[in-house]
Enzyme design. Structure first.
Site, PDB file in Angstrom:
ATOM      1  N   ASP A   1       7.212   2.193  -9.549  1.00 22.96           N
ATOM      2  CA  ASP A   1       6.279   3.073  -8.795  1.00 22.96           C
ATOM      3  C   ASP A   1       6.202   4.440  -9.458  1.00 22.96           C
ATOM      4  O   ASP A   1       5.064   5.136  -9.653  1.00 22.96           O
ATOM      5  CB  ASP A   1       6.941   3.015  -7.245  1.00 22.96           C
ATOM      6  CG  ASP A   1       6.593   2.153  -6.452  1.00 22.96           C
ATOM      7  OD1 ASP A   1       5.464   1.295  -6.809  1.00 22.96           O
ATOM      8  OD2 ASP A   1       7.146   1.716  -5.509  1.00 22.96           O
TER       9      ASP A   1
ATOM     10  N   TYR B   1       3.693   1.720   1.118  1.00 23.16           N
ATOM     11  CA  TYR B   1       5.156   2.068   1.517  1.00 23.16           C
ATOM     12  C   TYR B   1       5.352   3.537   1.338  1.00 23.16           C
ATOM     13  O   TYR B   1       4.614   4.476   0.852  1.00 23.16           O
ATOM     14  CB  TYR B   1       6.067   1.448   0.431  1.00 23.16           C
ATOM     15  CG  TYR B   1       6.770   0.269   0.973  1.00 23.16           C
ATOM     16  CD1 TYR B   1       7.772   0.428   1.846  1.00 23.16           C
ATOM     17  CD2 TYR B   1       6.599  -0.840   0.776  1.00 23.16           C
ATOM     18  CE1 TYR B   1       8.637  -0.641   2.407  1.00 23.16           C
ATOM     19  CE2 TYR B   1       7.358  -2.039   1.321  1.00 23.16           C
ATOM     20  CZ  TYR B   1       8.301  -2.074   2.198  1.00 23.16           C
ATOM     21  OH  TYR B   1       8.922  -2.959   2.712  1.00 23.16           O
TER      22      TYR B   1
END
Length: 665
Positions: free
Chosen positions: A313, A396
């Site tokens: 990420d 998220y």
């Protein structure tokens, strides 16, 4: 020292955000004007034209010894790092802002730059015109693409001939009509593989038709029929203002002092962490720098649309900035102080992102210490200073906390929340009636008879909705300088000692200190059957009873990965192989999966750096701690997940002569 009292009224003194002003410290983030200055220098050097784009434009840190030696009033060394893209070529540049020149310009070879903002929509138009993709949509009853939201994301890399040397993306779509939460309305099983450089659709993969779920997945207040009633409000009053001081990005709170820098890639960097035992003593160094280094999220479904979802990420998606604005009074209390970030666009232009960091004091109701005896009952209430950012990567959200305590400890926490990425299925639920029961859940019966239940790789959350199993791994880079930079790493192993046969006790445990000499000595994992304490010791200072001063890295809840050794999903994020790595300080080693993990080959980052097995004996050391969690989705995670906390603590161990919180009022 100010000691604000806590009352049941509200003071808004600290609610305003601190804007990103001009730099007054070598480690400050680039200011708005400094970003423009860097762009102008690149233009004047002939390195900038109308087609140039930027994957990154951020601070290039001065050398550690330069920062340590710098004093207020000295010239502030300032430079920018730029990852510059020109056509198919990418360059790493350093721009010296003091000298007004481009001091380095190096082609990036053998790796790929991170995803840029513009690439999230790359080739989508051609995908929606591709006959195989259109046919896949029509199989699912979609003949109008007006309300489809489609995006192009970097897939996991598996070393196939199709992947080598290409900038590939996977295009997937969702049906946005009538829903705020479009993550629950993905067009399941339909993926277009595209070559971003060529602007071509390479192939369309259809894993099989599933309906777009017709479920209520919204979670905002307007969708609640009966909001919960809570007695309140519950508020705090700080009649003397906040209990900490800020000078630019430098924070002082009670005995602690440290520097904060918002960072587009990792959210926040905490630097120059010192502890002063009393006003008339010099500050003692604890940590030069601490930061989240990387996040890795692999999904556990073998279908084509899912197995390549191996997201690195921080390294793949810094373009939009990892940290997003915090919500006043919800993410942080009303009395928090906020810091803004300066992020840069694909054109390199600066933009202010408000309230990406908050700082606030809190009293949890827990004592710092206590003991009760009839003659001398005593206790001390504790107070913490919390520094918080909120990272958002797609579905998220991660709350990232640094918590400074009055007893000399620092807790780092990550709280996972946000939305699950879900898979649509023809099966309605986990209820599996016998075939004679009729068509109530016929698809589930078919799947079960075929030997593959619909929820084999996740769990049902709602009708036709499965939360797919996945992991989260967070790597923290901790450049500890315990009473100076020359430190030693020791693992205190707690081992069983058998006592003589004539002793009433048969066994006890003792400490066996193992000082790691090389990097591979310090590649360690949590093992409850073989407990050990991980400590960084000073080589130059002892406490009053003769032990080297030290800080302990004490893990919290954690997990081991479950990959086989030759899985590309493991090899590209090799830092998850161990809970702890220790390396000698190197300013070029900052990101656990490597500087450029997008579509990366295996072995980058920590596995590559430590292959030489360098000496770590009595060196300037950096600890890398991996915090892992397995996420088996549950009904309570739907439609938005309660926060799940993981983390670790940096704990003084013989750093002081006595309990440093004895002096609490």
């Amino acid at each position: 020292m100010r000691k604000p009292t806590l009352r049941l009224t509200l003071c808004l003194l600290a609610a305003a955000a601190i804007p990103a002003a001009a730099a007054d410290h070598p480690l400050d983030q680039l200011s708005y004007q400094e970003v423009w200055q860097a762009l102008e220098i690149l233009r004047d050097a002939g390195r900038l034209d109308s087609e140039t784009t930027f994957s990154q434009l951020t601070l290039s840190e001065p050398a550690k010894d330069v920062v340590r030696a710098w004093q207020e009033g000295d010239e502030i060394p300032r430079a920018a790092y730029a990852l510059v893209r020109q056509g198919e070529d990418t360059f790493e540049a350093t721009v010296d802002l003091n000298a007004g020149e481009v001091s380095s310009w190096t082609p990036l070879t053998g790796v790929q730059p991170n995803w840029s903002l513009g690439e999230f929509g790359a080739v989508v138009g051609k995908v929606l015109e591709h006959p195989e993709f259109i046919a896949g949509l029509e199989k699912r009853g979609i003949t109008d693409t007006s309300f489809l939201d489609c995006s192009t994301i970097p897939p996991g890399y598996f070393g196939t001939e199709e992947e080598k040397g290409r900038r590939l993306g996977h295009v997937r779509c969702s049906e946005a009509r009538g829903a705020r939460n479009t993550w629950a309305r993905q067009v399941e099983g339909l993926t277009a593989v595209v070559d971003l450089t060529a602007g071509e659709v390479l192939k369309v993969v259809d894993d099989g038709v599933a309906p777009i779920p017709d479920v209520d997945a919204d979670y905002d207040r307007t969708t609640l029929d009966h909001p919960r009633e809570i007695a309140g409000p519950f508020r705090l009053d700080l009649p003397e203002g906040v209990g900490f001081d800020m000078n630019g990005y430098q924070v002082s709170w009670q005995n602690w002092s440290f520097h904060l820098r918002p960072d587009q890639r990792t959210g926040l960097v905490v630097s120059l962490v010192d502890y002063r035992e009393s006003p008339d003593t010099n500050p003692r160094s604890v940590m030069y720098q601490g930061q989240l280094s990387e996040i890795y999220v692999p999904y556990m479904d073998p279908a084509f649309a899912w197995y390549a979802r191996n997201f690195i990420d921080a390294g793949e998606f810094p373009a939009g900035g990892l940290a997003k604005p915090l919500l006043r009074g919800r993410d942080c209390p009303e009395h928090a102080v906020y810091i803004d970030s300066i992020n840069t666009s694909a054109q390199g232009r600066p933009r202010t992102v408000p309230r990406t960091t908050c700082i606030y004091e809190r009293e949890t109701g827990d004592p710092s210490w206590r003991h009760y005896e009839d003659e001398q009952p005593d206790s001390r209430a504790s107070r913490d200073l919390v520094v918080r950012t909120a990272a958002v990567v797609g579905n998220y959200d991660y709350l990232l906390d640094w918590i400074f305590r009055q007893d000399g400890s620092i807790e780092a926490r990550v709280g996972a929340t946000g939305l699950l990425e879900v898979k649509a299925t023809s099966a309605v639920s986990a209820i599996r009636p016998a075939p004679a029961a009729g068509p109530v859940n016929a698809a589930a019966v078919d799947a079960l008879q075929a030997g593959t239940p619909a929820d084999a790789h996740g769990r049902f959350l709602d009708r036709n909705v499965i939360g797919v199993n996945h992991d989260h791994y967070f790597s923290y880079r901790l450049d500890l300088d315990v009473d100076g930079a020359d430190n030693r790493f020791v693992a205190d192993r707690l081992v069983t000692q058998e006592l003589p046969a004539d002793h009433p006790r048969r066994s006890l445990w003792v400490q066996e200190a193992h000082a790691a000499q090389t990097e591979q000595d310090a590649q360690l994992d949590i093992n409850l059957a073989k407990p050990a304490l991980w400590r960084v010791l000073s080589t130059s200072r002892q406490n009053a009873v003769g032990y080297p001063t030290s800080y302990q890295l004490m893990p919290g809840r954690n997990a081991n990965h479950l990959f086989v050794a030759d899985d590309y999903s493991l090899r590209r994020a090799g830092f998850i192989d161990h809970h702890l790595w220790v390396t000698p300080y190197d300013p070029d080693e900052r990101f656990a999966a490597g500087d450029h993990p997008t579509l990366s080959e295996p072995g980058m980052g920590l596995p590559a750096w430590t292959e030489a097995n360098r000496s770590i004996a009595d060196e300037d050391l950096v600890l890398w701690h991996t915090v892992g969690m397995h996420h088996l989705p549950r009904a309570e995670d739907w439609p938005v997940m309660p926060v799940m906390w993981h983390g670790f603590e940096l704990r003084p161990f013989d750093f002081f002569d006595r309990n440093p919180a004895l002096d609490l009022p």
